[in-house]
Design an enzyme around this catalytic site. Structure first.
Site, PDB file in Angstrom:
ATOM      1  N   GLU A 175      -4.514 -47.666 -20.336  1.00 45.18           N
ATOM      2  CA  GLU A 175      -4.071 -46.689 -21.342  1.00 45.18           C
ATOM      3  C   GLU A 175      -2.625 -46.958 -21.754  1.00 45.18           C
ATOM      4  O   GLU A 175      -1.744 -47.169 -20.903  1.00 45.18           O
ATOM      5  CB  GLU A 175      -4.198 -45.247 -20.803  1.00 45.18           C
ATOM      6  CG  GLU A 175      -3.689 -44.214 -21.818  1.00 45.18           C
ATOM      7  CD  GLU A 175      -4.096 -42.782 -21.563  1.00 45.18           C
ATOM      8  OE1 GLU A 175      -4.864 -42.525 -20.608  1.00 45.18           O
ATOM      9  OE2 GLU A 175      -3.641 -41.912 -22.328  1.00 45.18           O
ATOM     10  N   ASP A 221     -13.740 -37.627 -13.829  1.00 40.96           N
ATOM     11  CA  ASP A 221     -12.320 -37.785 -13.543  1.00 40.96           C
ATOM     12  C   ASP A 221     -11.945 -36.956 -12.327  1.00 40.96           C
ATOM     13  O   ASP A 221     -12.364 -35.792 -12.212  1.00 40.96           O
ATOM     14  CB  ASP A 221     -11.529 -37.252 -14.743  1.00 40.96           C
ATOM     15  CG  ASP A 221     -10.449 -38.204 -15.182  1.00 40.96           C
ATOM     16  OD1 ASP A 221     -10.194 -39.197 -14.481  1.00 40.96           O
ATOM     17  OD2 ASP A 221      -9.870 -37.941 -16.263  1.00 40.96           O
TER      18      ASP A 221
END
Ligand code: KIV
Length: 266
Positions: free
Chosen positions: A183, A85
Site C-alpha cells: 500500500e 483483516d
C-alpha cells in the site's frame, strides 16, 4: 458454474501472469454484489471502521466487530476467497494472542485467511499463525494501523526507505505469508518487489505492476464523500443517486403519492 477461489488458485494466477482482483465488503448485500462482479478475493477490511462505522481511523475496530462483519459476508456464500483483516491490538501483543485471535476469525467468523499489517517486525507473528495452518496475507508500506508513527497517511518507501520496504517484503514471504498487500509505495518499488517475490503482491496505491489490485468498495462506488485518495478510481457515483431516491420517497410520502392501492393489502 464458477468454482470457489482458493489460495493455491491465487498462487497459480501469479505464476500464469493473470492479475488478481480484490475488493472489500463488510456485509451480506455488498458481498453478493461484489461476488457477482467476479472478484477473486473479498477483503473484510478494518476499513469498515472508517467507511461503515464512521471513525477517523481503523484503530478503534474490535475483534467482535470484525467477526460480526466476516459472518455477514460469509452468509452470502461468496465464490471469492474471504480474507479477514485483523484489527489493531489483536495480533501485535505476541504470538499467543495472534494465534488465538486469528483462530477466532476462522472458527467464529468463517474467514478463509487473515490479513495482518507489518513487515520484518511482524514476521514472528506471520510465522506462528501460518504454522497452525491459518493462511496469512501480509500488508506492508503504508499500514493504516501505524498512522500515528507515520504522522498521517503518507507514501512510504521513497528514496532511502525503499530498502526497508524490500526487506519487509522478503521477511513476510519467508515467514510464510501467501500474499502481500503493498500500500502507498512508489510504482517502481512495487514493480521490483512483485518481480522478486514468488508470492502474489496485491497493490493499493502501488502502481500497475503488482500481481493484483485491491480497493475499498465504498471508494469505487462513490459512497464515501469525505475524501477520495489519488489512487482510487470511481467506477460509479452512487451517493447522489441514493440521495435522490430518498428525497423522492420523502416527497411522495408527504404528498400522499405513496403508498397507492398497488402497495396496499385488501
Ligand atoms: O482495511 C482495508 O480495507 C485494507 C485494504 C484497503 C488493503 O487494508
Amino acid at each position: 458454474m464458477r468454482k470457489k477461489t482458493t489460495i493455491p488458485d491465487l498462487l497459480k494466477m501469479k505464476q500464469n501472469g493473470q492479475r488478481i482482483t480484490v475488493l472489500t465488503a463488510y456485509d451480506y448485500p455488498f458481498t453478493r454484489l461484489v461476488d457477482n462482479g467476479g472478484v477473486d478475493a473479498i477483503l473484510v477490511g478494518d476499513s469498515a471502521g472508517v467507511v461503515f462505522a464512521g471513525h477517523d481511523t481503523t484503530l478503534p475496530v474490535t475483534m467482535d466487530e470484525m467477526i460480526y462483519h466476516v459472518r455477514a459476508v460469509k452468509r452470502a456464500d461468496p465464490k471469492a476467497l474471504v480474507v479477514a483483516d485483523m484489527p489493531f491490538m489483536s495480533y501485535q501483543t505476541g504470538i499467543e494472542d495472534a494465534c488465538r485471535n486469528c483462530g477466532r476469525m476462522i472458527k467464529e467468523g468463517g474467514a478463509e485467511a487473515v490479513k495482518v499489517e507489518g513487515g520484518s517486525n511482524m514476521a514472528h507473528v506471520i510465522r506462528a499463525v501460518s504454522s497452525i495452518d491459518i493462511p496469512v496475507m501480509a500488508h506492508i508500506g503504508l499500514t493504516p494501523q501505524s498512522v500515528h508513527r507515520m504522522g498521517g497517511y503518507k507514501v512510504q518507501g521513497r528514496n532511502d526507505q525503499a530498502e526497508r520496504i524490500m526487506d519487509d517484503a522478503f521477511a513476510v514471504q519467508h515467514a510464510g505469508a501467501f500474499a502481500v498487500v503493498l500500500e502507498g509505495i512508489p510504482a517502481s518499488l512495487a514493480a521490483e518487489i512483485s518481480a522478486e517475490l514468488s508470492i502474489p503482491t496485491i497493490g493499493i496505491g502501488a502502481g500497475p505492476s503488482c500481481d493484483g489490485q485491491v480497493l475499498v468498495i465504498h471508494d469505487i462506488l462513490g459512497l464515501c464523500e469525505k475524501y477520495s485518495p489519488k489512487f482510487v478510481k470511481r467506477y460509479a457515483d452512487l451517493a447522489p443517486l441514493i440521495t435522490a431516491a430518498v428525497s423522492q420517497y420523502v416527497a411522495e410520502v408527504r404528498s400522499g403519492e405513496f403508498p397507492t392501492a398497488e402497495h396496499s393489502f385488501t
